[in-house]
Enzyme design. Sequence first.
Site, short mmCIF file in Angstrom:
data_model
loop_
_atom_site.label_atom_id
_atom_site.label_comp_id
_atom_site.label_asym_id
_atom_site.label_seq_id
_atom_site.Cartn_x
_atom_site.Cartn_y
_atom_site.Cartn_z
N GLU A 63 -21.94 -81.61 96.34
CA GLU A 63 -20.72 -81.03 96.93
C GLU A 63 -19.89 -82.14 97.51
O GLU A 63 -20.41 -83.23 97.80
CB GLU A 63 -21.09 -80.05 98.05
CG GLU A 63 -21.21 -78.63 97.57
CD GLU A 63 -21.48 -77.65 98.71
OE1 GLU A 63 -21.36 -78.04 99.89
OE2 GLU A 63 -21.82 -76.51 98.40
N HIS A 71 -10.87 -73.74 105.62
CA HIS A 71 -11.21 -73.90 104.21
C HIS A 71 -9.91 -73.83 103.43
O HIS A 71 -9.09 -72.95 103.67
CB HIS A 71 -12.17 -72.79 103.76
CG HIS A 71 -12.83 -73.09 102.46
ND1 HIS A 71 -12.15 -73.05 101.26
CD2 HIS A 71 -14.10 -73.45 102.16
CE1 HIS A 71 -12.98 -73.38 100.29
NE2 HIS A 71 -14.17 -73.63 100.81
N ARG A 98 -12.06 -81.46 102.71
CA ARG A 98 -11.60 -80.11 103.02
C ARG A 98 -10.36 -80.11 103.93
O ARG A 98 -9.40 -79.39 103.69
CB ARG A 98 -12.77 -79.44 103.74
CG ARG A 98 -12.76 -77.98 103.72
CD ARG A 98 -14.08 -77.48 104.28
NE ARG A 98 -14.98 -77.07 103.22
CZ ARG A 98 -16.13 -76.45 103.43
NH1 ARG A 98 -16.53 -76.22 104.67
NH2 ARG A 98 -16.90 -76.09 102.44
N HIS A 113 -12.69 -71.21 108.75
CA HIS A 113 -13.96 -71.08 108.03
C HIS A 113 -15.15 -71.36 108.93
O HIS A 113 -16.23 -70.82 108.73
CB HIS A 113 -13.93 -72.06 106.86
CG HIS A 113 -15.06 -71.92 105.91
ND1 HIS A 113 -15.39 -70.72 105.33
CD2 HIS A 113 -15.93 -72.83 105.41
CE1 HIS A 113 -16.43 -70.89 104.52
NE2 HIS A 113 -16.78 -72.16 104.57
N ARG A 173 -17.34 -80.48 110.01
CA ARG A 173 -18.66 -80.17 109.45
C ARG A 173 -18.75 -80.63 108.00
O ARG A 173 -17.84 -80.42 107.20
CB ARG A 173 -18.85 -78.66 109.49
CG ARG A 173 -20.09 -78.15 108.79
CD ARG A 173 -20.10 -76.64 108.81
NE ARG A 173 -19.10 -76.10 107.92
CZ ARG A 173 -19.37 -75.34 106.85
NH1 ARG A 173 -20.62 -75.03 106.55
NH2 ARG A 173 -18.40 -74.87 106.10
#
Length: 498
Positions: free
Chosen positions: A116, A228, A270, A334, A369
């Site tokens: 990811e 997000h 992100r 998110h 995060r």
Amino acid sequence: MMTLTRFAGWPVIAGAGLAGLSAALHLDRPCVVLSPTPLGEEAASMLAQGGLAAAIGHDDDVALHIRDTLAAGDGLCDRRAVEAIIGAGPSAIETLLDWGVAFNRKGSSSLDLHLEAAHSRARIAHVRGDGSGAGIMQALIAQVKSLPRIVVLDGVTLEHIHAVEGRVRGVWLNTGQFIPTNTCILACGGAGALYAGATSPNSNTGRGLAAAARAGAQLADMEFVQFHPTALDVETGGARSPLISEAVRGAGAVLIDETGTRFTDELQSRDRVSRAIARHRLEGHRVFLDARSGKTGKGLKQIFSRQFPGIALSCRQHGIDPDREPIPVRPAVHYHMGGVATDLHGRASLAGLWACGEVACTGLHGANRLASNSLLEAFVMGRAVAWDVNNGPRERHSCQDPSRPARLGAASFGQQMDKGAGILRDQDGLEALATYLTPLADRDDHALVGAAIASAALRRRESRGSHWRVDCQGATEAERFHFTLKDIGLQERSIVYA
Ligand SMILES: Cc1cc2nc3c(=O)[nH]c(=O)nc-3n(C[C@H](O)[C@H](O)[C@H](O)COP(=O)(O)OP(=O)(O)OC[C@H]3O[C@@H](n4cnc5c(N)ncnc54)[C@H](O)[C@@H]3O)c2cc1C
């Protein structure tokens, strides 16, 4: 009867997502789990599409996972928390396998691990394609149901924490009942649904966090709210915004506007992609994710529904066929990096209060995060809290029926939160938000949490991680903010008694 004497002295766990269930399963004694809905419904843990990150691949190492986590956290991670939680990844996977979680495998042997964004190795364990959270939760729910010592109260939430002289003495429930206890474990999830556009379940509005703050517990990193970039941009009638996982961009889908023009690099982090979309929308554009052709040249068309069955279903439920048309998207809240400040045992600053999962702030995530670290943290910290409680003294319980606090409001401030403390922030917007919410905070939980986010964001006069101040560019202040309500001018112990 107002006092639930049957449960007097039992640990009370507020929240039945991954963190709450992990805590319940690792405790060595009877406990009560409060869940607003039947088990498994309305928890962010059920919605996780990506998976759980752990350094278990043959080319991976805990040190690499630590390095990636620190880089994402942009200088604000607590290194000890990162080492402890990331280091526990391999053992977490082992326990979850023992409990029956059917992680996808490569052939019949090793787990099928995925890469990811911002992870330097393939280390995300999936269950059933994009249904990872549900797969993990279903296995844990089965374990919980098999253990009579765990009593789940459905339709019940924690409203107040009763603290006397700096120590928890019980909890008040939405039913008007009181459980006398010295052990309250908060596992209420994040506060995303405070905002109008959020991928989180509607019940995740930070009310548990508000209860902890009102009882005097310290909060930390409240200004860091992760957006997000790609939630489905459709009218949801007040329901949460369905998420289009990063994996879709990873597989080759591109971001375009209504003219078909690409305007950013989809594979940036992100927060960068979210800001690019937010700016493009401010210029009056609509944004779409075009999954009809992949970078491989093969196209996603034939594989979308197979690779992303849950996402394809969400799109079709809103009349969009991702195989044939671009998917309308917009950024949405998110994840909340901030929360109730805890140590590595999950202990809050108030004796008798523990917090784990998204409601807590261990310092693992810093200013941002790293994707798929939150399921890991929820599981590991639920376990850490339980171990701490198991090893602590078993105090006799001696609380008389206290006066019942007045019910607190939970009004909707979503539009104000989006505008004042959204992706692009500035002093004027934050001040307007804080000025609006602060006078309401004494009697309204959502106003209290919103005011605490605005106050911390005002104090951070820099741009770092997910916190982007258009009026203060650059990162200058590598310091974490811990505070109680008193410190920020919101009255501590602001519980009004009926
Ligand atoms: C759409 C989506 C996709 C995600 N994908 C991933 C992913 O792939 N990988 C990853 O690592 N993370 C992912 N995340 C983040 C991750 O799911 C959460 O951070 C994590 O599940 C939090 O677990 P939790 O147990 O703390 O909270 P939750 O799972 O949200 O559970 C908290 C529970 O507490 C309940 N509750 C709220 N208030 C109270 C109260 N006052 N009293 C009692 N109960 C209360 C809530 O209703 C909820 O049931 C995703 C999040 C979302 C929204």
